[in-house]
Design a protein around this motif. Structure first.
Motif, PDB file in Angstrom:
ATOM      1  N   ARG A  14       0.860  -1.178   0.000  1.00 56.06           N
ATOM      2  CA  ARG A  14       0.000   0.000   0.000  1.00 56.06           C
ATOM      3  C   ARG A  14       0.897   1.229   0.000  1.00 56.06           C
ATOM      4  O   ARG A  14       1.851   1.318   0.778  1.00 56.06           O
ATOM      5  CB  ARG A  14      -0.898   0.017   1.232  1.00 56.06           C
ATOM      6  N   ILE A  15       0.579   2.166  -0.875  1.00 50.26           N
ATOM      7  CA  ILE A  15       1.369   3.384  -1.001  1.00 50.26           C
ATOM      8  C   ILE A  15       0.487   4.570  -0.626  1.00 50.26           C
ATOM      9  O   ILE A  15      -0.457   4.910  -1.344  1.00 50.26           O
ATOM     10  CB  ILE A  15       1.928   3.546  -2.427  1.00 50.26           C
ATOM     11  N   TRP A  16       0.802   5.173   0.510  1.00 47.62           N
ATOM     12  CA  TRP A  16       0.131   6.390   0.948  1.00 47.62           C
ATOM     13  C   TRP A  16       0.804   7.567   0.244  1.00 47.62           C
ATOM     14  O   TRP A  16       2.014   7.577   0.063  1.00 47.62           O
ATOM     15  CB  TRP A  16       0.279   6.562   2.459  1.00 47.62           C
ATOM     16  N   VAL A  17       0.006   8.543  -0.109  1.00 44.91           N
ATOM     17  CA  VAL A  17       0.525   9.717  -0.812  1.00 44.91           C
ATOM     18  C   VAL A  17      -0.053  10.954  -0.149  1.00 44.91           C
ATOM     19  O   VAL A  17      -1.246  10.985   0.175  1.00 44.91           O
ATOM     20  CB  VAL A  17       0.128   9.694  -2.306  1.00 44.91           C
ATOM     21  N   MET A  18       0.777  11.955   0.031  1.00 47.64           N
ATOM     22  CA  MET A  18       0.248  13.212   0.560  1.00 47.64           C
ATOM     23  C   MET A  18       0.771  14.401  -0.234  1.00 47.64           C
ATOM     24  O   MET A  18       1.895  14.385  -0.735  1.00 47.64           O
ATOM     25  CB  MET A  18       0.527  13.367   2.054  1.00 47.64           C
TER      26      MET A  18
END
Length: 158
Positions: free
Chosen positions: A54-58
């Motif tokens: 899972r790749i969180w992006v902000m």
């Protein structure tokens, strides 16, 4: 060095650093965090080299290329400090983080990275890796791949 050559050198270092880091965390559980989506090139690369994570992006705003748009549930939109606090409150532990915030004014970007470093530390797994174009504080700086000139891209262990 021309600005074009400098940009190419930075992007090559970024890619080589991310590829190196993926091999380093292969046996570690945890998600990935891309801080600073921009047009989505780095996120797209992370999706390709880490298809099972899972790749969180902000980022402050969602303005990436349509083919590089993260799923809504993985995108944290807003200023970095509250987004990191949100992620750090019982959220996932991050095995690999890429720090790419900045507005292009070196002293301001360095100060922001130092200010955000304790919040980044709260979301990291012990032993997790951070890759950054700006110096971070409170982490163990480590040597990255030999293909990257010292201080071109920075590597840290949480």
């Amino acid at each position: 060095m021309s600005r074009l050559d400098s940009m190419l050198r930075r992007l090559t270092a970024q890619r080589d650093g991310l590829n190196w880091a993926v091999a380093q965390i292969s046996d570690m559980e945890g998600d990935v965090l891309d801080m600073g989506l921009g047009n989505g090139r780095t996120y797209d690369h992370l999706r390709e080299i880490l298809p099972d994570r899972r790749i969180w992006v902000m980022d402050r705003v969602l303005q990436c290329h349509p083919s590089s748009t993260p799923p809504a549930e993985d995108f944290l939109q807003g200023e970095a400090e509250p987004m990191l606090e949100k992620l750090g409150n019982g959220g996932p532990k991050i095995a690999l983080a890429h720090y790419d915030f900045g507005r292009g004014i070196k002293e301001n970007d360095v100060a922001e990275a130092a200010h955000l470093s304790p919040l980044i530390a709260r979301v990291m797994r012990p032993g997790g890796l951070l890759i950054s174009g700006q110096p971070l504080v409170g982490f163990e700086q480590i040597k990255g791949p030999d293909t990257i000139a010292p201080d071109r891209y920075l590597f840290y262990r949480a």
